[in-house]
Design an enzyme around this catalytic site. Structure first.
Site, mmCIF file in Angstrom:
data_model
loop_
_atom_site.group_PDB
_atom_site.id
_atom_site.type_symbol
_atom_site.label_atom_id
_atom_site.label_comp_id
_atom_site.label_asym_id
_atom_site.label_seq_id
_atom_site.Cartn_x
_atom_site.Cartn_y
_atom_site.Cartn_z
ATOM 1 N N GLU A 1 0.913 -1.101 0.009
ATOM 2 C CA GLU A 1 0.161 -0.056 0.002
ATOM 3 C C GLU A 1 0.847 1.220 0.051
ATOM 4 O O GLU A 1 2.024 1.455 0.584
ATOM 5 C CB GLU A 1 -0.838 -0.070 1.272
ATOM 6 N N CYS B 1 6.455 -6.800 7.183
ATOM 7 C CA CYS B 1 7.616 -6.436 7.695
ATOM 8 C C CYS B 1 8.081 -7.418 8.861
ATOM 9 O O CYS B 1 7.166 -8.266 9.438
ATOM 10 C CB CYS B 1 7.167 -4.886 8.488
ATOM 11 N N CYS C 1 1.387 -2.892 15.483
ATOM 12 C CA CYS C 1 1.123 -2.518 13.917
ATOM 13 C C CYS C 1 0.720 -3.709 12.965
ATOM 14 O O CYS C 1 1.363 -4.547 13.212
ATOM 15 C CB CYS C 1 2.679 -1.997 13.654
ATOM 16 N N GLY D 1 6.851 -1.854 5.992
ATOM 17 C CA GLY D 1 8.035 -2.587 6.085
ATOM 18 C C GLY D 1 8.961 -1.429 6.897
ATOM 19 O O GLY D 1 8.865 -0.517 7.492
ATOM 20 N N GLU D 2 10.474 -1.888 7.050
ATOM 21 C CA GLU D 2 11.358 -1.414 7.675
ATOM 22 C C GLU D 2 12.541 -0.844 6.715
ATOM 23 O O GLU D 2 13.313 -1.704 6.192
ATOM 24 C CB GLU D 2 12.063 -2.121 8.866
ATOM 25 N N CYS E 1 -1.236 5.652 10.107
ATOM 26 C CA CYS E 1 -0.083 4.885 10.695
ATOM 27 C C CYS E 1 -0.457 3.731 11.303
ATOM 28 O O CYS E 1 -1.202 3.586 12.012
ATOM 29 C CB CYS E 1 0.601 5.884 11.807
ATOM 30 N N CYS F 1 3.312 8.563 1.258
ATOM 31 C CA CYS F 1 3.752 7.590 2.326
ATOM 32 C C CYS F 1 4.339 6.156 1.587
ATOM 33 O O CYS F 1 3.200 5.645 1.066
ATOM 34 C CB CYS F 1 2.951 7.430 3.615
ATOM 35 N N CYS G 1 6.419 -5.611 15.695
ATOM 36 C CA CYS G 1 5.892 -4.622 16.548
ATOM 37 C C CYS G 1 4.356 -5.220 16.768
ATOM 38 O O CYS G 1 3.647 -4.825 15.835
ATOM 39 C CB CYS G 1 6.116 -3.099 16.157
ATOM 40 N N SER H 1 12.127 6.464 8.266
ATOM 41 C CA SER H 1 11.512 6.399 9.522
ATOM 42 C C SER H 1 11.774 5.092 9.938
ATOM 43 O O SER H 1 11.570 3.951 9.065
ATOM 44 C CB SER H 1 9.676 6.332 9.710
ATOM 45 N N SER I 1 11.172 5.692 15.566
ATOM 46 C CA SER I 1 9.859 5.250 16.270
ATOM 47 C C SER I 1 10.383 4.680 17.601
ATOM 48 O O SER I 1 10.373 3.551 17.840
ATOM 49 C CB SER I 1 9.202 3.961 15.319
ATOM 50 N N LEU I 2 10.230 5.495 18.555
ATOM 51 C CA LEU I 2 10.492 5.155 19.858
ATOM 52 C C LEU I 2 9.460 4.469 20.668
ATOM 53 O O LEU I 2 9.653 3.423 21.290
ATOM 54 C CB LEU I 2 11.013 6.447 20.745
HETATM 55 N N1 SAH Z 1 9.258 0.663 10.277
HETATM 56 C C1 SAH Z 1 9.481 1.967 10.227
HETATM 57 C C2 SAH Z 1 8.412 2.700 9.164
HETATM 58 C C3 SAH Z 1 6.899 2.386 9.575
HETATM 59 S S1 SAH Z 1 6.495 3.866 9.886
HETATM 60 C C4 SAH Z 1 9.286 2.396 11.753
HETATM 61 O O1 SAH Z 1 8.818 1.588 12.416
HETATM 62 O O2 SAH Z 1 9.397 3.843 11.784
HETATM 63 C C5 SAH Z 1 4.938 3.727 10.882
HETATM 64 C C6 SAH Z 1 5.171 4.632 11.902
HETATM 65 O O3 SAH Z 1 3.743 4.195 12.522
HETATM 66 C C7 SAH Z 1 6.314 4.140 12.993
HETATM 67 O O4 SAH Z 1 6.528 5.150 13.765
HETATM 68 C C8 SAH Z 1 5.207 2.966 13.741
HETATM 69 O O5 SAH Z 1 5.693 2.764 14.952
HETATM 70 C C9 SAH Z 1 3.827 3.864 13.927
HETATM 71 N N2 SAH Z 1 2.638 2.814 14.153
HETATM 72 C C10 SAH Z 1 2.698 1.556 14.200
HETATM 73 N N3 SAH Z 1 1.383 1.039 14.292
HETATM 74 C C11 SAH Z 1 0.816 2.141 14.540
HETATM 75 C C12 SAH Z 1 -0.349 2.159 15.258
HETATM 76 N N4 SAH Z 1 -1.231 1.261 15.300
HETATM 77 N N5 SAH Z 1 -0.844 3.524 15.455
HETATM 78 C C13 SAH Z 1 -0.172 4.466 15.449
HETATM 79 N N6 SAH Z 1 1.072 4.544 15.031
HETATM 80 C C14 SAH Z 1 1.665 3.358 14.503
#
Ligand code: SAH
Length: 348
Positions: A88, A108, A115, A158-159, A332, A101, A112, A188, A211-212
């Site tokens: 997507e 991925c 996600c 993806g990462e 996101c 985006c 996490c 990111s 993505s902390l």
């Molecule tokens: N893998 C990369 C790129 C994905 S970015 C990364 O982790 O940064 C997608 C962003 O959305 C990341 O900051 C991720 O942590 C965040 N994200 C993932 N699941 C989410 C959710 N359910 N609600 C809000 N943000 C989310």
């Protein structure tokens, strides 16, 4: 088959061998200035268009184009022409700019739990052409509305730093061929330290978002499993080296999860981390978006703004991110491209 956007200008020149030199310029203009499919580049003779498009097809087959926010958010569901896997792309129109985006992998492997892409698992890396084409096809959509694309965020499925070379090739070609400057490109990452180190020594100063989601290892290990390999201290050192080289403010992404990472203690710990970087990291707050495989909810609107105020009181800068496309699963963390996601047990 190599896709058309996987070819560099030199490779396209090679493919046009025997044609007059200006044909390359015409094709290039058609592909990267007007964002046309080869078959529509009318400056080229029909036979040549036919020859090129049968040798090098587009990489993405459009399955669906869904709109929300009154047409301001568009989600594309594609199947990869090579293998048929779904991915997507999300295109967001704002008053004065438009952001794409892009996905960097089908699925991925970072797992996490909150996600949707992580819940669906990993299928394969995307090629540079498959990433670039997401921008081209979005720009084609934008052109039909007399709009243009300003920003690219590598924040889709993806990462990016687990697929380094194709992602970097895509960055360079989006920069050079489409003409989007490094300060409008954002990578990111979940915090893959060797990838951040490589990025530190790459020539283009792209924006880095991390993505902390948790500022202590115990909680981050649970939310972002790669933290067990690259814990927060090591990650912050990599961020410091990046800053030392690029001097470009880093962004921390924080999805606020009700009762999990939205306490006063979390705000204080996060502010301390943000302030440990120079310049101070900017924090992007977003309430967790619902996903099928994760039972916990996002923080309430009120708690999100309280959390922002707390961060400010602790000396950190934070923005509450506008949430686009939740109703079409384009927000996101919601990109799963229709793949079934694994259901998890409720958090203890
Ligand atoms: N893998 C990369 C790129 C994905 S970015 C990364 O982790 O940064 C997608 C962003 O959305 C990341 O900051 C991720 O942590 C965040 N994200 C993932 N699941 C989410 C959710 N359910 N609600 C809000 N943000 C989310």
């Amino acid at each position: 088959m190599t896709s058309i956007h996987d070819l560099t200008r030199e490779q396209l020149a090679h493919a046009l061998d025997g044609e007059p030199a200006y044909r390359l310029n015409q094709l290039w203009e058609g592909l990267y200035k007007q964002f046309l499919p080869v078959g529509d580049v009318k400056t080229l003779p029909a036979a040549l268009r036919e020859r090129i498009s049968s040798a090098f097809a587009e990489a993405l087959v459009e399955v669906e184009r869904v709109e929300s926010d009154g047409g301001d958010t568009v989600k594309f569901l594609w199947n990869l022409a090579d293998g048929g896997h779904p991915i997507e792309t999300v295109l967001m129109y704002y008053k004065d700019r438009a952001t794409v985006c892009v996905s960097t992998q089908a699925g991925c492997a970072m797992a996490c739990g909150f996600c949707a892409t992580g819940q669906a698992g990993f299928t394969r890396h995307l090629t540079a052409g498959e990433i670039i084409e997401q921008v081209v096809r979005s720009a084609r959509d934008a052109r039909s509305l007399e709009r243009r694309i300003d920003n690219i965020v590598f924040m889709g499925m993806g990462e990016p730093l687990a697929n380094e070379e194709p992602v970097w090739e895509a960055v360079e070609r989006i920069h050079d061929d489409i003409g989007i400057s490094a300060r409008h490109l954002t990578i990111s990452t979940v915090g893959i330290v060797p990838g951040i180190k490589t990025l530190t020594h790459r020539p283009l100063p792209v924006n880095l978002a991390v993505s902390l989601h948790a500022a202590r290892n115990e909680l981050r290990d649970e939310l972002v499993p790669i933290n067990k390999r690259y814990p927060i201290e090591v990650l912050m050192n990599a961020c410091r080296e990046y800053l030392g080289e690029k001097n470009r403010r880093i962004t921390f992404e924080w999805a606020l999860i009700d009762g999990v990472n939205d306490t006063d203690r979390d705000a204080e710990e996060l502010a301390v981390l943000a302030r440990s970087l120079h310049p101070t990291a900017h924090i992007n707050l977003i309430p967790l978006n619902p996903t099928p495989g994760w039972p916990t909810k996002g923080s309430s609107k009120r708690r999100v703004s309280e959390f922002r105020d707390l961060l400010e009181r602790f000396g950190a800068n934070a923005t509450i991110r506008q949430n686009r496309g939740t109703d079409i699963a384009a927000a996101c963390g919601q990109l799963a491209a229709g793949q079934p996601v694994k259901l998890r047990r409720t958090r203890d």
